[in-house]
Design an enzyme around this catalytic site. Structure first.
Site, PDB file in Angstrom:
ATOM      1  N   GLY A   1      36.520  76.968  -0.882  1.00 26.48           N
ATOM      2  CA  GLY A   1      36.311  75.540  -0.998  1.00 26.48           C
ATOM      3  C   GLY A   1      35.446  75.010   0.128  1.00 26.48           C
ATOM      4  N   SER A   2      35.717  73.800   0.536  1.00 24.30           N
ATOM      5  CA  SER A   2      34.833  73.124   1.496  1.00 24.30           C
ATOM      6  C   SER A   2      34.884  73.687   2.906  1.00 24.30           C
ATOM      7  CB  SER A   2      35.151  71.627   1.521  1.00 24.30           C
ATOM      8  OG  SER A   2      34.802  71.028   0.294  1.00 24.30           O
ATOM      9  N   THR A   3      35.838  74.576   3.216  1.00 22.39           N
ATOM     10  CA  THR A   3      35.764  75.225   4.526  1.00 22.39           C
ATOM     11  C   THR A   3      34.478  76.042   4.643  1.00 22.39           C
ATOM     12  OG1 THR A   3      37.055  77.138   3.766  1.00 22.39           O
ATOM     13  CG2 THR A   3      38.269  75.334   4.822  1.00 22.39           C
TER      14      THR A   3
ATOM     15  N   LYS B   1      31.642  75.113   3.782  1.00 25.57           N
ATOM     16  CA  LYS B   1      30.513  74.255   4.162  1.00 25.57           C
ATOM     17  C   LYS B   1      30.105  74.477   5.621  1.00 25.57           C
ATOM     18  CE  LYS B   1      31.634  70.685   0.744  1.00 25.57           C
ATOM     19  NZ  LYS B   1      32.288  69.391   0.501  1.00 25.57           N
TER      20      LYS B   1
END
Length: 490
Positions: free
Chosen positions: A221-223, A225
């Site tokens: 997920g957004s980790t 990013k």
């Protein structure tokens, strides 16, 4: 008569030669194979009739062998028989079982624990000359009991994992996976009981035998990013203040699918924002577009610098975190990869090492669980020295990412990880897995930001106690905060 004797002598010589060859083959060439054969009762009794060395945390044994009045001589006991404490450490210690083999540290350090390692040849020679029984070496772990307990308590009854690492050395301070199991039920000497206990665990829901910190792969997920941002800084020529598009939705290239932001919200009233702000509020559309502009090769190369594509040996071998291969990797999949969805997979340990590398000025260290091995006389046989794997990013990039992650905790999606008086650098993640299924909640961080002592990754599977309402900021960040506090107070 002489001819007959010569023929008889030749036959006898051939028989003796055959016997010598067979004996040599059996005792030398096949020795290891025969010793490892699970049907070899003599090997089984030899393994269990040894005072197997303890596994030690902070000077106290969490696994030890105690004498018993059975043909096996010794019984392996985990956490003094305390079932909950044994479960807390089970993903680290593993088990040593009469019928089910061994796992984790019990397996990886087996030759030291049973006293047969090559490094212990002096002890074995002394035992041979003095008639003293073989004793195993003690294996001292890097785990900090206070940090381990904090992670266990903070995760509660939810499925997931927590792993904490010392950024400058790679020492693993906590490794918690839930659900877990009690190794004591597998260590009993009743083959029937041990075999049934193992089958029960194999058939149990949610795979309690899997160490989720290193053995399970999830969409990060957004980790992820953080990695995309690192590629933008290292390879894309951007700075934290670079302005990038941040629309309300992003049309995945070559499709009719629009990617929204969380809750359908706009990231910016102007439709664009700085790279720092995009990470701070975790803007999906900004990072999806950024990934396409950078290209899959740039992100892949950056991910591999952080450890994606290779296993970690801690000493157990981790599952391999993956960024997709170039072949057939279309721009719509590249866009999804930029936000840690689609074909990207990661272990919790891998995401902890991403944060740890940034905390360590860009240098990725080798994570490890075994600190010191001591012989029965408590002399050091082996000590693990910190080892750098590579520079994942430059020091300048690491410092820029640190500041961006600090902003995420101070005023962005990770405010629930704030610790009074301590600057925390972190990143939230909410990873979708399937339509209608609650998302995984992620958080990765390090603290203090100006002198990092601990880096962490937390995952709670399928929304945990919050179910569909879960986000990384609401669910995983508070868990990380509790573990970070324990680590900083040690």
């Amino acid at each position: 008569m002489n001819t007959t004797l010569r023929r008889l002598s030749a036959v006898i010589m051939v028989m003796f030669l055959g016997l010598m060859v067979a004996t040599t083959y059996t005792q030398f060439l096949r020795a290891d194979q025969l010793n490892r054969d699970p049907r070899n009762v003599r090997s089984i009794f030899r393994e269990f009739n040894v005072a197997r060395g303890p596994i030690v945390v902070a000077g106290q044994p969490i696994v030890e062998s105690v004498p018993v009045d059975t043909p096996f001589g010794f019984q392996r006991v985990y956490a003094g028989g305390d079932a909950e404490k044994a479960q807390m450490y089970a993903p680290v210690t593993g088990f040593f079982s009469l019928v089910n083999g061994s796992t984790a540290v019990e397996s990886a350090a087996n030759s030291f624990l049973n006293g047969q390692a090559d490094a212990l040849w002096v002890d074995r020679l002394q035992n041979l000359l003095t008639g003293r029984k073989t004793q195993g070496s003690s294996v001292e772990l890097t785990i900090d009991p206070a940090v381990q307990q904090a992670a266990w308590d903070a995760l509660g009854g939810q499925r997931g994992a927590v792993v904490a690492v010392e950024p400058k050395t790679g020492r693993i301070l906590a490794m918690v996976s839930k659900p877990s199991y009690d190794p004591n039920v597998l260590a009993v000497h009743s083959t029937g009981q041990a075999g049934q206990a193992y089958q029960d665990l194999l058939n149990a829901e949610n795979d309690p035998l899997i160490n989720r910190t290193i053995g399970a792969l999830y969409p990060p997920g957004s980790t992820f990013k953080i990695v995309t941002a690192a590629a933008a800084l290292e390879k894309g020529g951007l700075t934290p203040d670079s302005v990038i598009p941040a629309p309300v939705t992003f049309r995945l290239p070559g499709t009719s699918t629009d990617l929204p932001n969380f809750g359908g919200a706009a990231c910016s009233p102007t439709g664009e924002q700085t790279l720092t702000d995009a990470l701070r509020i975790s803007c999906n559309t900004a990072f999806a577009g950024l990934a396409v502009s950078l290209g899959g090769d740039a992100i892949r190369e950056t991910a591999e610098q952080f450890g994606f594509g290779d296993p970690f040996q801690v000493p157990m071998r981790s599952a391999v975190s993956r960024y997709p291969a170039a072949e057939g990797f279309t721009d719509d999949r590249v866009a999804l990869s930029g936000i840690g969805q689609g074909d990207v997979t990661s272990t919790p340990l891998q995401m902890a090492m991403v944060s740890a590398a940034i905390a360590n000025h860009g240098t990725l260290m080798q994570p490890y669980l075994i600190d010191t091995i001591r012989d029965p006389d408590l002399e050091v046989v082996q000590r693990t020295e910190p080892q750098a794997i590579r520079d994942a990013v430059s020091r300048t990039t690491a410092d820029e990412l640190r500041d961006m992650m600090v902003a995420t905790v101070e005023t962005g999606s990770g405010t629930a990880a704030q610790i009074p008086g301590v600057q925390v650098a972190g990143k939230t993640g909410t990873a979708q897995t399937a339509p209608g299924v609650a998302p995984h909640a992620w958080f990765t961080a390090f603290a203090p930001a100006d002198d990092p002592q601990v880096a962490i990754a937390v995952i709670v599977e399928h929304g945990g106690d919050l179910a569909q309402g879960a986000t990384g900021g609401r669910l995983a960040a508070p868990i990380a905060r509790a573990v970070l506090q324990a680590a900083l107070n040690r």
